[in-house]
Enzyme design. Structure first.
Site, PDB file in Angstrom:
ATOM      1  N   GLU A 164       2.106  -8.026   9.258  1.00 12.32           N
ATOM      2  CA  GLU A 164       2.404  -6.551   9.648  1.00 12.32           C
ATOM      3  C   GLU A 164       3.080  -5.934   8.516  1.00 12.32           C
ATOM      4  O   GLU A 164       2.882  -4.771   8.172  1.00 12.32           O
ATOM      5  CB  GLU A 164       3.107  -6.557  11.055  1.00 12.32           C
ATOM      6  CG  GLU A 164       3.255  -5.034  11.228  1.00 12.32           C
ATOM      7  CD  GLU A 164       1.973  -4.241  11.515  1.00 12.32           C
ATOM      8  OE1 GLU A 164       2.013  -3.056  11.480  1.00 12.32           O
ATOM      9  OE2 GLU A 164       1.010  -4.880  11.962  1.00 12.32           O
ATOM     10  N   PRO A 168       0.827  -1.176   0.181  1.00 13.72           N
ATOM     11  CA  PRO A 168       0.031  -0.012   0.167  1.00 13.72           C
ATOM     12  C   PRO A 168       0.595   1.062  -0.059  1.00 13.72           C
ATOM     13  O   PRO A 168       0.259   2.215  -0.254  1.00 13.72           O
ATOM     14  CB  PRO A 168      -0.817  -0.119   1.481  1.00 13.72           C
ATOM     15  CG  PRO A 168      -0.190  -1.055   2.249  1.00 13.72           C
ATOM     16  CD  PRO A 168       0.572  -2.279   1.314  1.00 13.72           C
ATOM     17  N   ARG A 208      -3.741  -8.290 -20.458  1.00 13.91           N
ATOM     18  CA  ARG A 208      -4.912  -7.747 -21.513  1.00 13.91           C
ATOM     19  C   ARG A 208      -4.147  -6.839 -22.549  1.00 13.91           C
ATOM     20  O   ARG A 208      -4.691  -6.798 -23.505  1.00 13.91           O
ATOM     21  CB  ARG A 208      -5.905  -7.325 -20.640  1.00 13.91           C
ATOM     22  CG  ARG A 208      -5.765  -5.970 -20.158  1.00 13.91           C
ATOM     23  CD  ARG A 208      -7.075  -5.520 -19.332  1.00 13.91           C
ATOM     24  NE  ARG A 208      -8.343  -5.247 -20.324  1.00 13.91           N
ATOM     25  CZ  ARG A 208      -8.436  -4.177 -21.068  1.00 13.91           C
ATOM     26  NH1 ARG A 208      -7.690  -3.278 -21.062  1.00 13.91           N
ATOM     27  NH2 ARG A 208      -9.413  -4.229 -21.809  1.00 13.91           N
ATOM     28  N   ASP A 257      -9.650   2.161 -24.073  1.00  3.93           N
ATOM     29  CA  ASP A 257     -10.063   1.969 -22.811  1.00  3.93           C
ATOM     30  C   ASP A 257      -9.977   3.267 -22.018  1.00  3.93           C
ATOM     31  O   ASP A 257      -9.038   4.305 -22.227  1.00  3.93           O
ATOM     32  CB  ASP A 257      -9.121   1.123 -22.072  1.00  3.93           C
ATOM     33  CG  ASP A 257      -9.354  -0.533 -22.558  1.00  3.93           C
ATOM     34  OD1 ASP A 257     -10.693  -0.585 -23.081  1.00  3.93           O
ATOM     35  OD2 ASP A 257      -8.724  -1.151 -22.410  1.00  3.93           O
TER      36      ASP A 257
END
Length: 244
Positions: A116, A89, A154, A169
């Protein structure tokens, strides 16, 4: 392309990688995907892959040894150095541009964490990229690895039915994609725009460009910052402003 996933939960990938476009891409041999359990590389007789953090604190930290050994085993004979991606993150936000850049690589290794966090030496000395799929925390990196894999695969040649399928897209052009319609032309009184039924391809393309710009202006105006506009696009933007 080769993609290796290093994880504690390889069973999580079975359904995703065995379905839809990812399954077809492997059948076409556009990509080879391998999922490896890094617990198998633990030097501990109990198969441990984590330990308590130095300095104290809550949670457990993934130890460097199993992950280093797993990645080095996967990449040791590679002729070209692979990109090693840490699902984290704290990492760089995944964007279409990032997916396009990764799709140019021959070999990707994706590391999925749990608990963690990672021993910092993994981050500093093993990986080439840290990737985040959003500003939130997941239980582990597996879901993020699936998202990254799908966004990259893709884009590989021959994977989608038409090579131009991904070109328009959302985000590929820097704008959100225009609206789409299909049959029937009139559904419960809700009609398809006349221009799309006209057969005039130049007018259709113009309508799509305008609606792409309109949708971006209304939903993601931040994407418009710093762009240069044609006179036609400037006129459309003035129209959108007046219609607000």
């Amino acid at each position: 392309m080769k993609i290796d996933i290093v994880t504690l939960f390889p069973e999580m990938f079975t359904g995703v990688f065995g379905s839809s476009i990812l399954k077809k891409a492997q059948e076409k041999e556009a990509v080879s995907i391998r999922v490896v359990n890094f617990r198998e590389y633990s030097a501990s007789k109990h198969g441990s892959v984590d330990d308590y953090p130095y300095g104290g604190g809550a949670g457990m930290v993934l130890a460097p040894q199993p992950i280093f050994d797993a990645v080095e085993q996967l990449t040791g004979t590679a002729e070209t150095k692979p990109r090693v991606l840490l699902m984290c993150p704290q990492g760089e936000r995944l964007t279409q541009r990032k997916a396009e850049a990764l799709a140019e690589e021959e070999h990707l290794v994706l590391i999925c964490g749990h608990y963690e966090g990672y021993d910092e030496r993994i981050r500093e000395h093993l990986v080439t990229d840290e990737i985040s799929i959003g500003d939130y925390v997941l239980t582990g990196g597996e879901l993020a690895a699936m998202v990254v894999t799908d966004s990259v695969v893709r884009l590989l040649p021959g994977v989608l039915g038409k090579e131009e399928s991904h070109v328009q897209d959302s985000f590929s052009t820097g704008l959100l994609e225009h609206p789409h319609y299909t049959r029937p032309a009139d559904f419960r009184g809700m009609k398809v725009p006349d221009v799309l039924l006209s057969g005039n391809h130049a007018k259709i393309e113009e309508w799509r460009r305008k609606e792409s710009l309109r949708r971006t202006y209304m939903r993601r105006a931040d994407l418009l910052e710093g762009r240069e506009w044609s006179k036609q696009e400037q006129q459309w933007l003035r129209e959108f402003e007046e219609d607000k």
